[in-house]
Design an enzyme around this catalytic site. Structure first.
Site, PDB file in Angstrom:
ATOM      1  N   HIS A 174     -16.796   2.827  -5.226  1.00 16.63           N
ATOM      2  CA  HIS A 174     -15.507   3.482  -5.020  1.00 16.63           C
ATOM      3  C   HIS A 174     -15.079   3.217  -3.586  1.00 16.63           C
ATOM      4  O   HIS A 174     -15.815   3.510  -2.653  1.00 16.63           O
ATOM      5  CB  HIS A 174     -15.615   4.991  -5.218  1.00 16.63           C
ATOM      6  CG  HIS A 174     -16.174   5.394  -6.552  1.00 16.63           C
ATOM      7  ND1 HIS A 174     -15.732   4.855  -7.735  1.00 16.63           N
ATOM      8  CD2 HIS A 174     -17.129   6.287  -6.888  1.00 16.63           C
ATOM      9  CE1 HIS A 174     -16.390   5.407  -8.739  1.00 16.63           C
ATOM     10  NE2 HIS A 174     -17.251   6.272  -8.253  1.00 16.63           N
ATOM     11  N   ASP A 234     -13.094   0.758 -11.983  1.00 19.59           N
ATOM     12  CA  ASP A 234     -12.311   0.339 -10.811  1.00 19.59           C
ATOM     13  C   ASP A 234     -10.840   0.713 -10.939  1.00 19.59           C
ATOM     14  O   ASP A 234      -9.951   0.008 -10.455  1.00 19.59           O
ATOM     15  CB  ASP A 234     -12.448  -1.175 -10.563  1.00 19.59           C
ATOM     16  CG  ASP A 234     -13.906  -1.562 -10.384  1.00 19.59           C
ATOM     17  OD1 ASP A 234     -14.635  -0.792  -9.736  1.00 19.59           O
ATOM     18  OD2 ASP A 234     -14.301  -2.624 -10.901  1.00 19.59           O
TER      19      ASP A 234
HETATM   20  P1  GDP Z   1     -13.107   3.152  -8.609  1.00 20.65           P
HETATM   21  O1  GDP Z   1     -14.409   2.475  -8.824  1.00 20.65           O
HETATM   22  O2  GDP Z   1     -12.450   3.616  -9.867  1.00 20.65           O
HETATM   23  O3  GDP Z   1     -13.192   4.259  -7.592  1.00 20.65           O
HETATM   24  O4  GDP Z   1     -12.103   2.069  -7.987  1.00 20.65           O
HETATM   25  P2  GDP Z   1     -12.445   0.984  -6.843  1.00 20.65           P
HETATM   26  O5  GDP Z   1     -12.518   1.691  -5.547  1.00 20.65           O
HETATM   27  O6  GDP Z   1     -13.585   0.143  -7.247  1.00 20.65           O
HETATM   28  O7  GDP Z   1     -11.173   0.048  -6.943  1.00 20.65           O
HETATM   29  C1  GDP Z   1      -9.903   0.469  -6.587  1.00 20.65           C
HETATM   30  C2  GDP Z   1      -9.420  -0.363  -5.391  1.00 20.65           C
HETATM   31  O8  GDP Z   1      -8.026  -0.248  -5.270  1.00 20.65           O
HETATM   32  C3  GDP Z   1      -9.978   0.100  -4.061  1.00 20.65           C
HETATM   33  O9  GDP Z   1     -10.143  -1.011  -3.215  1.00 20.65           O
HETATM   34  C4  GDP Z   1      -8.899   1.034  -3.529  1.00 20.65           C
HETATM   35  O10 GDP Z   1      -8.881   1.117  -2.104  1.00 20.65           O
HETATM   36  C5  GDP Z   1      -7.676   0.356  -4.032  1.00 20.65           C
HETATM   37  N1  GDP Z   1      -6.586   1.267  -4.402  1.00 20.65           N
HETATM   38  C6  GDP Z   1      -6.655   2.494  -4.957  1.00 20.65           C
HETATM   39  N2  GDP Z   1      -5.427   2.961  -5.244  1.00 20.65           N
HETATM   40  C7  GDP Z   1      -4.554   1.998  -4.855  1.00 20.65           C
HETATM   41  C8  GDP Z   1      -3.134   1.863  -4.935  1.00 20.65           C
HETATM   42  O11 GDP Z   1      -2.414   2.727  -5.405  1.00 20.65           O
HETATM   43  N3  GDP Z   1      -2.613   0.694  -4.469  1.00 20.65           N
HETATM   44  C9  GDP Z   1      -3.361  -0.294  -3.943  1.00 20.65           C
HETATM   45  N4  GDP Z   1      -2.761  -1.392  -3.519  1.00 20.65           N
HETATM   46  N5  GDP Z   1      -4.702  -0.203  -3.855  1.00 20.65           N
HETATM   47  C10 GDP Z   1      -5.289   0.914  -4.326  1.00 20.65           C
HETATM   48 MG    MG Z   2     -15.259   0.634  -8.528  1.00 16.76          MG
END
Ligand code: GDP
Ligand code: MG
Length: 424
Positions: free
Chosen positions: A40, A12
């Site tokens: 994601h 995440d």
């Molecule tokens: P992944 O599993 O690594 O792809 O990550 P996730 O999608 O599970 O979790 C990342 C969360 O943070 C998601 O809800 C994204 O929309 C959000 N997100 C990603 N980058 C940023 C950022 O720079 N700032 C903020 N506030 N949210 C972010």
């Molecule tokens: Mg994730």
């Protein structure tokens, strides 16, 4: 050019978001491990999308997406996820989605066994996503799994079902006392969810090799982070596959190719979903504040994520495991508004300070050592250039670069595609 995008922490980190941002320079995006336990979240001009199985490149019109050999694919989930994305205006055809014939199929009985085992474990549960991932990988290595390519030859596939079901029921009925799985339901399942996928199934290794020869840019997208890797993570609180960049060429079906670049995605603070040791963890009010600021609830499961400050010990280890050449630091905006921030710079074990991540069994006895750094009070979500960032935020990033011995090339300051700063 072959690039891997991998997670440095517990997952995440915002991998999907970074794949979405960087995929404009790529022709192919390939998932190489795991299944629909991934979550994601991607926000761009086309909307907000949650991806579990499909590579994040599916949101770009010119990208061909591959579900690689190292994956486990829940075909019902894939059907539903594709339908959901199509309803959001995303086109998914055999032209832009290729499924490896060697990828393994996650069956409903794998999901069932995952749930039965978590329930049996009760308060000792692993915190599984209950999507059948551990049982299906176990079957893969037991050589009792079904693979996508078998759907192309149903007669041969159906002839195998009875033996597999008989063997599976030794556990389902004999072990857990649950009603047996029947061959008829397995056949009906393949007919409903497997056969419509046939046109997508091919030798994706050959496809990627040919694309590589033609000079295409290929990206491997990881699911989960280094600390959830089956070998190098916090076993047994890991996933059941290799989340490590070095595995990407194998899981993508191109063991003959070498990575040119590994981009590690690292979060500006720490989060962890599920059970297991998490040394630098916040509890109570500080945890609630950070969780709320970061919206830290799992995309796949909705579970509140455990949270803590940035952990240098774990991140240095993650960077080493991933062989990361450069880092994208995500969610820095979440840390705005703190007078002071903490960074976990070492662990204390048996009264001694340690800087290197220990064998996971020792983590229970490790205590975090925190260093205080100055926070920044302004909103940074509109910053688009390094010089827009407050000096305290720059100092925070540079301290992490120094302590983790890494180069941070991108810093994200919002969930939207364009909300980032090119730092180097
Ligand atoms: P992944 O599993 O690594 O792809 O990550 P996730 O999608 O599970 O979790 C990342 C969360 O943070 C998601 O809800 C994204 O929309 C959000 N997100 C990603 N980058 C940023 C950022 O720079 N700032 C903020 N506030 N949210 C972010
Ligand atoms: Mg994730």
């Amino acid at each position: 050019m072959l690039t891997s995008i991998c997670g440095i922490n517990w997952g995440d980190e915002g991998k999907g978001r970074m794949v979405d941002l960087l995929s404009d320079r790529f022709d192919i995006v390939c998932r190489y491990q795991g299944g629909n336990n991934a979550g994601h979240t991607v926000v761009n001009e086309r909307g907000k999308f949650i991806l579990n199985l499909l590579p994040s490149g599916i949101l770009r019109e010119n990208v061909v997406n591959v579900l690689g050999t190292g994956m486990v694919i829940d075909i019902r989930h894939l059907t539903e996820e594709a339908a959901r994305l199509r309803s959001q205006g995303i086109s998914i055809t055999p032209e832009n989605l290729k499924i490896s014939d060697r990828a393994v199929i996650t069956m409903p009985y794998h999901v069932l066994l995952d749930c039965l085992e978590e329930e049996r474990l009760a308060d000792k549960k692993f915190g599984s996503t209950r999507r059948g991932i551990a049982p299906v990988y176990a079957d893969k290595y037991m050589k009792k799994a079904f693979r996508m390519g078998e759907l192309l030859n149903p007669e041969r596939l159906y002839a195998r079902i009875r033996d597999i079901v008989e063997w599976k029921n030794l556990t389902v009925t004999g072990g857990y006392g649950h009603a047996p799985v029947t061959a008829e339901e397995v056949i009906a399942y393949f007919q409903e969810y497997g056969e419509p996928l046939r046109e997508y199934i091919c030798d994706t290794g050959l496809f990627i090799n040919e694309a590589n020869k033609a000079g295409k840019n290929i990206m491997f997208e990881a699911q989960l982070g280094a600390l959830r890797d089956i070998d190098f993570g916090i076993y047994p609180y890991t996933s059941s596959s290799s989340t490590i960049a070095a595995y990407a060429p194998i899981g993508a079906g191109v063991p003959n190719l070498k990575l040119d670049r590994s981009i590690g995605i690292m979060k500006a603070y720490s989060t962890c979903v599920g059970e297991g040791p998490f040394t630098a963890e916040y509890f109570g009010e500080p945890a609630e504040k950070l969780r709320a600021a970061g919206g830290e609830y799992g995309a796949a499961t909705g579970r509140p994520r455990r949270v803590g400050p940035f952990d240098v010990v774990a991140s240095r280890y993650g960077i080493r495991c991933q062989g990361a050449d450069e880092i994208a630091l995500t969610k820095l905006d979440v840390l705005s508004g703190y007078e002071d921030l903490e960074i976990c710079t070492a662990y204390e074990l048996d009264g001694k300070r340690i800087a290197e991540f220990p064998f996971p069994d020792m983590l229970d006895q490790c205590k975090p050592v925190y260093q205080k750094v100055k926070g920044w009070n302004c909103d940074i979500s509109k910053c688009r250039r390094r010089e827009d960032l407050p000096k305290e935020a720059i100092a925070y990033i540079e301290l992490i670069e120094m302590l983790c011995e890494c180069t941070i090339t991108y810093v994200s300051v919002g969930a939207e595609r364009e909300a980032y700063v090119k730092f180097h």
